[in-house]
Design a protein around this motif. Structure first.
Motif, PDB file in Angstrom:
ATOM      1  N   VAL A 106       1.611   0.224  -4.743  1.00  0.00           N
ATOM      2  CA  VAL A 106       2.851   0.567  -5.442  1.00  0.00           C
ATOM      3  C   VAL A 106       3.776  -0.638  -5.462  1.00  0.00           C
ATOM      4  CG1 VAL A 106       2.681   2.995  -4.812  1.00  0.00           C
ATOM      5  CG2 VAL A 106       3.972   1.441  -3.342  1.00  0.00           C
ATOM      6  N   PHE A 107       4.642  -0.677  -6.469  1.00  0.00           N
ATOM      7  CA  PHE A 107       5.685  -1.699  -6.528  1.00  0.00           C
ATOM      8  C   PHE A 107       6.979  -1.050  -6.078  1.00  0.00           C
ATOM      9  CE2 PHE A 107       8.961  -4.249  -8.804  1.00  0.00           C
ATOM     10  CZ  PHE A 107       8.697  -5.465  -8.181  1.00  0.00           C
ATOM     11  N   ILE A 108       7.594  -1.617  -5.041  1.00  0.00           N
ATOM     12  CA  ILE A 108       8.824  -1.045  -4.496  1.00  0.00           C
ATOM     13  C   ILE A 108      10.008  -1.982  -4.740  1.00  0.00           C
ATOM     14  CG2 ILE A 108       7.645   0.306  -2.723  1.00  0.00           C
ATOM     15  CD1 ILE A 108       8.533  -1.853  -0.683  1.00  0.00           C
ATOM     16  N   ARG A 109      11.182  -1.370  -4.867  1.00  0.00           N
ATOM     17  CA  ARG A 109      12.430  -2.117  -4.976  1.00  0.00           C
ATOM     18  C   ARG A 109      13.572  -1.199  -4.535  1.00  0.00           C
ATOM     19  NH1 ARG A 109      13.262  -2.600 -11.538  1.00  0.00           N
ATOM     20  NH2 ARG A 109      12.450  -0.566 -12.103  1.00  0.00           N
ATOM     21  N   ARG A 110      14.695  -1.781  -4.213  1.00  0.00           N
ATOM     22  CA  ARG A 110      15.831  -0.973  -3.794  1.00  0.00           C
ATOM     23  C   ARG A 110      16.421  -0.234  -4.991  1.00  0.00           C
ATOM     24  NH1 ARG A 110      16.710  -5.837  -1.995  1.00  0.00           N
ATOM     25  NH2 ARG A 110      18.584  -6.131  -3.259  1.00  0.00           N
ATOM     26  N   ALA A 156       0.846  -1.186   0.000  1.00  0.00           N
ATOM     27  CA  ALA A 156       0.000   0.000   0.000  1.00  0.00           C
ATOM     28  C   ALA A 156       0.884   1.240   0.000  1.00  0.00           C
ATOM     29  CB  ALA A 156      -0.920  -0.011   1.206  1.00  0.00           C
ATOM     30  N   GLY A 157       0.574   2.183  -0.866  1.00  0.00           N
ATOM     31  CA  GLY A 157       1.381   3.386  -0.962  1.00  0.00           C
ATOM     32  C   GLY A 157       0.632   4.623  -0.491  1.00  0.00           C
ATOM     33  N   PRO A 158       1.313   5.754  -0.459  1.00  0.00           N
ATOM     34  CA  PRO A 158       2.732   5.907  -0.798  1.00  0.00           C
ATOM     35  C   PRO A 158       3.648   5.436   0.327  1.00  0.00           C
ATOM     36  CG  PRO A 158       1.802   8.015  -0.141  1.00  0.00           C
ATOM     37  CD  PRO A 158       0.660   7.045  -0.155  1.00  0.00           C
ATOM     38  N   VAL A 159       4.896   5.056  -0.036  1.00  0.00           N
ATOM     39  CA  VAL A 159       5.855   4.534   0.935  1.00  0.00           C
ATOM     40  C   VAL A 159       6.865   5.609   1.345  1.00  0.00           C
ATOM     41  CG1 VAL A 159       7.698   2.840   1.298  1.00  0.00           C
ATOM     42  CG2 VAL A 159       5.585   2.178   0.144  1.00  0.00           C
ATOM     43  N   GLN A 160       7.525   6.209   0.357  1.00  0.00           N
ATOM     44  CA  GLN A 160       8.446   7.320   0.586  1.00  0.00           C
ATOM     45  C   GLN A 160       9.516   6.989   1.631  1.00  0.00           C
ATOM     46  OE1 GLN A 160       5.721  10.547   1.513  1.00  0.00           O
ATOM     47  NE2 GLN A 160       5.304  10.947  -0.643  1.00  0.00           N
ATOM     48  N   ARG A 161      10.286   5.941   1.353  1.00  0.00           N
ATOM     49  CA  ARG A 161      11.391   5.553   2.230  1.00  0.00           C
ATOM     50  C   ARG A 161      12.709   5.754   1.477  1.00  0.00           C
ATOM     51  NH1 ARG A 161       9.859   1.872   6.405  1.00  0.00           N
ATOM     52  NH2 ARG A 161      12.078   1.651   6.889  1.00  0.00           N
ATOM     53  N   PRO A 162      13.723   6.302   2.143  1.00  0.00           N
ATOM     54  CA  PRO A 162      15.026   6.489   1.489  1.00  0.00           C
ATOM     55  C   PRO A 162      15.584   5.158   0.974  1.00  0.00           C
ATOM     56  CG  PRO A 162      14.956   7.651   3.597  1.00  0.00           C
ATOM     57  CD  PRO A 162      13.723   6.803   3.537  1.00  0.00           C
ATOM     58  N   GLY A 163      16.171   5.205  -0.218  1.00  0.00           N
ATOM     59  CA  GLY A 163      16.783   4.014  -0.786  1.00  0.00           C
ATOM     60  C   GLY A 163      15.831   3.126  -1.550  1.00  0.00           C
ATOM     61  N   LEU A 164      14.545   3.479  -1.587  1.00  0.00           N
ATOM     62  CA  LEU A 164      13.555   2.676  -2.306  1.00  0.00           C
ATOM     63  C   LEU A 164      12.991   3.449  -3.488  1.00  0.00           C
ATOM     64  CD1 LEU A 164      11.391   0.995   0.506  1.00  0.00           C
ATOM     65  CD2 LEU A 164      13.322   0.023  -0.753  1.00  0.00           C
ATOM     66  N   ILE A 165      12.779   2.742  -4.575  1.00  0.00           N
ATOM     67  CA  ILE A 165      12.041   3.272  -5.720  1.00  0.00           C
ATOM     68  C   ILE A 165      10.621   2.727  -5.620  1.00  0.00           C
ATOM     69  CG2 ILE A 165      11.786   3.181  -8.229  1.00  0.00           C
ATOM     70  CD1 ILE A 165      14.815   2.897  -8.410  1.00  0.00           C
ATOM     71  N   GLU A 166       9.616   3.571  -5.790  1.00  0.00           N
ATOM     72  CA  GLU A 166       8.238   3.090  -5.780  1.00  0.00           C
ATOM     73  C   GLU A 166       7.508   3.584  -7.028  1.00  0.00           C
ATOM     74  OE1 GLU A 166       5.373   5.137  -3.009  1.00  0.00           O
ATOM     75  OE2 GLU A 166       7.249   5.860  -2.125  1.00  0.00           O
TER      76      GLU A 166
END
Length: 291
Positions: A263-267, A146-156
């Motif tokens: 959202v799809f997240i990845r490093r 579930a988004g938004p995530v907005q975490r450093p180091g992650l692409i969403e």
């Protein structure tokens, strides 16, 4: 200290025994003991506390082990990067919340397996909080959350937008009935459930007093909703599928209140791997997201 030293430390820590670690590593116990002793001398601190039943990590050993896991993962990624030739192959670990697996992923997974048979794809179910942490600590390569995530180091990347509805016992004909019924139990999966805060927020917006009741599975939530224990929040399309035969009442929600973004997240540093990129492309092609 080298990567083999770390591998030995990890094995000894796992088994709590030099002997059992040696068996796992296909080494003799004396060699394992000697390597640990030399490493301790090099670092100037004891890594293990010896006792009558074997060994346990010292405080210094615990700190080293936390780096060891990350170093091994980074080493594996380095090997994969060197072998990267643009053809998707190898292991790919994807996480997802249960609604997204049920609603959106089956055709994506089928197409991916058909197009890229050399990829060993695994899917891990979890809640949003768990999956984010597993992507950050590199247990997973990517995840639908579930988004938004907005975490450093992650692409969403937003991929799906679900219309969600309030679901109650079939005899509850309107939201007004819920408002006048006193305290309502808000049924959610667990502490990390992405719908937890949204459900309580929606109930409070409609003036419905509530208390959260976490349950272990969607089947448990369905049974409790049908029997009048409480209400839950679900994607509307899920009710036309997995919950099609459920004896429940559906209550539409107004405007953007009734929408959830997936959202799809990845490093950020993992974007160059072919298997993950190919999966992201297929996910994007199945997207129903419009801004």
């Amino acid at each position: 200290m080298d990567i083999d030293d770390l591998r030995i430390v990890t094995a000894v820590a796992k088994h709590g025994s030099m002997n059992r670690a040696a068996a796992q590593l296909n080494m003799v116990q004396s060699s394992v003991t000697a390597r640990i002793r030399l490493l301790e001398e090099e670092l100037g601190v004891p890594l293990f506390v010896r006792h009558s039943r074997g060994v346990r990590l010292s405080d210094a050993g615990e700190r080293l082990l936390s780096f060891s896991d990350r170093i091994h993962t980074l080493f594996d990624e380095a090997v994969a990067a060197v072998k990267e030739d643009g053809v998707p192959k190898g292991a790919l670990r994807i996480g997802s919340t249960e609604p997204t697996v049920s609603l959106r992923l089956p055709p994506v997974l089928a197409e991916y397996a058909r197009k890229y048979p050399a990829v060993a794809l695994t899917i891990t179910l979890g809640n949003t909080s768990e999956l984010i942490e597993q992507v950050i600590d590199q247990t997973l390569d990517g995840a639908f959350v579930a988004g938004p995530v907005q975490r450093p180091g992650l692409i969403e990347e937003p991929v799906y937008r679900e219309d969600v509805v309030l679901v109650s016992q079939a005899s509850t004909r309107s939201i007004d009935v819920l408002r006048n019924s006193g305290d309502v139990r808000a049924l959610v999966l667990d502490q990390g459930c992405s719908y937890r805060d949204l459900l309580t927020e929606i109930l409070e917006t409609y003036g419905i007093k509530n208390q959260v009741l976490p349950l272990a599975s969607f089947d448990a939530i369905r049974s409790c909703v049908e029997s009048g224990v409480g209400v839950t929040l679900l994607p509307k399309e899920l009710l036309a599928g997995a919950w099609k035969s459920a004896s429940v009442a559906i209550h539409e929600l107004a405007g953007r209140t009734g929408q959830v973004e997936t959202v799809f997240i990845r490093r950020a540093e993992s974007t160059h791997f072919s298997a993950l990129n190919a999966f992201a492309v297929l996910s994007r092609a199945s997207s129903n997201f419009t801004r």
